[in-house]
Enzyme design. Structure first.
Site, mmCIF file in Angstrom:
data_model
loop_
_atom_site.group_PDB
_atom_site.id
_atom_site.type_symbol
_atom_site.label_atom_id
_atom_site.label_comp_id
_atom_site.label_asym_id
_atom_site.label_seq_id
_atom_site.Cartn_x
_atom_site.Cartn_y
_atom_site.Cartn_z
ATOM 1 N NE ARG B 51 -2.898 -2.397 3.176
ATOM 2 C CZ ARG B 51 -3.330 -2.749 4.379
ATOM 3 N NH1 ARG B 51 -3.229 -1.903 5.405
ATOM 4 N NH2 ARG B 51 -3.879 -3.926 4.563
ATOM 5 C CG ASP B 53 0.188 5.858 4.555
ATOM 6 O OD1 ASP B 53 -0.653 4.935 4.583
ATOM 7 O OD2 ASP B 53 1.047 6.021 5.457
ATOM 8 N NE ARG B 198 5.127 9.923 5.778
ATOM 9 C CZ ARG B 198 3.837 9.948 6.109
ATOM 10 N NH1 ARG B 198 3.024 8.978 5.649
ATOM 11 N NH2 ARG B 198 3.362 10.901 6.861
#
Lengths: 245, 245
Positions: B51, B53, B198
């Site tokens: 996935r 975000d 991140r």
């Protein structure tokens, strides 16, 4: 009251163009709202070097406005940038002479037009360059440029919707360079008519892809009729790059 | 029934992430709608390498799906690109072995993180790079990289919201390069935990701006606790760049 010259940049994608219109999101509207917030709700009118259409971007649009606020030019920049939406930014605020006018004092402008040379869509370029899938003959395009540079009546390269009578303009320079899969046209001139850069680009792309010849350009100019030039290239490839004072 | 491997790119700005969610605009949702249109309304489920975000972009996400439609891979690409919205594009469609799985067969991924090194906002980068106004000490950042590359338990660099138990991953490579006012981090590894790239980026920027030292990294790893690492850098600077099979 002091007059300020303010250089701004904007991503035109989410705007209905520069000029204020009721019920629409416009560059002028957003900047005037921001200035109004800094002046306790009082309307501060701004004037730009010229309008840009919906979808057209600016890297160096110039506006002016008057204000009685006693803050430094650096603080003006910070204050405006903290209020403006994230698709408009102030690059520079300068004190201007009281008679300075963003439109009437501009003696020239540079526009750039970005073409994405690819048969495939690129989501990251969809708002920022015009996707063009056909091979281009750069030599033919250079040949065509020779007929466009200089002082001409550009009636054929101006939207028929315009009200301006005098359509003689001087183009100082048109050139283009390739950077990866982007082709960038640069146009520098003393003034550009409505849609002129987009019609010039559309016509040059037709020359490059072989659907018209470079030496058809003098004919187009001579006809003084919009219908003889090429298609208007789409708004989202166009950038008001710089205004000269 | 044949299985297809499909490489896609998307601008994540206008999506609520990859994974389908009722009432939200998602990458998976848009692609499944497009496939359904090509299959007379039948639902075709897709599987991705992983996935992404909300706000995260992809230059080379990979998905697979099964179809009984007898069209060539070139036509698949054209058909999908003509239906998909303009912020998703198919780069390549390939026939895959029946057992191919976009997630389980991936042996590595490359992510890139784009930082806009500037004290000033740039409207054209607002969705595509994280604006960072402080000077960076590249030598200190390179020092910190040495502790991160290799096989480690990355619990401290993983969102606490994750359900995965085994947090040991191997990072093959992290480096960075500057291109104009953009700083680009490249991360290559066999797998990345939730928010890991991140958090790594956020921590490296804290090292670069001097708010933590390079040799604090081994400590952070050892603590196995999210709260010891740096801030999670925002989603819009992150790109899933490539998936390795």
């Amino acid at each position: 009251m002091r007059r300020f010259k303010c250089t701004i940049t904007y991503d035109g994608s989410q705007f209905s163009g520069y000029q204020i219109q009721p019920g629409k999101r416009t560059i002028q509207g957003e900047i005037e709202v921001a200035l109004s917030k800094l002046h306790k709700g009082k309307r501060i009118k701004i004037s730009a070097s010229g309008r840009t259409d919906a979808g057209v971007h600016a890297k160096g649009q110039v506006i002016h406005f008057d204000s009685a606020l006693a803050i430094s030019t650096e603080k003006w920049e910070i204050a405006l940038n903290s209020i403006l939406p994230d698709d408009i930014a102030v690059i520079r605020v300068e004190k201007a002479a009281p008679g300075f006018h963003a439109r009437f004092d501009a003696f020239g402008k540079e526009y750039r037009y970005f073409v994405h040379l690819s048969p495939k869509r690129d989501p990251f370029k969809r708002h920022y360059a015009y996707q063009f899938p056909y091979p281009l003959d750069y030599a033919a395009m250079k040949e065509a440029l020779k007929y466009l540079i200089g002082t001409h009546d550009f009636t054929s390269f101006c939207s028929a919707k315009t009200e301006i009578e005098d359509k003689v303009r001087t183009i100082e320079k048109i050139d283009f360079f390739q950077e990866g899969d982007l082709l960038v046209f640069r146009f520098i001139g003393n003034g550009f008519l409505y849609n002129m850069v987009r019609i010039l680009t559309g016509t040059l792309l037709e020359v490059g892809s072989g659907s018209r010849s470079p030496d058809s350009i003098p004919d187009i100019l001579e006809k003084k009729d919009r219908k003889f030039a090429g298609k208007t290239a789409p708004a989202h490839g166009l950038y008001l790059w710089r205004v000269f004072y």
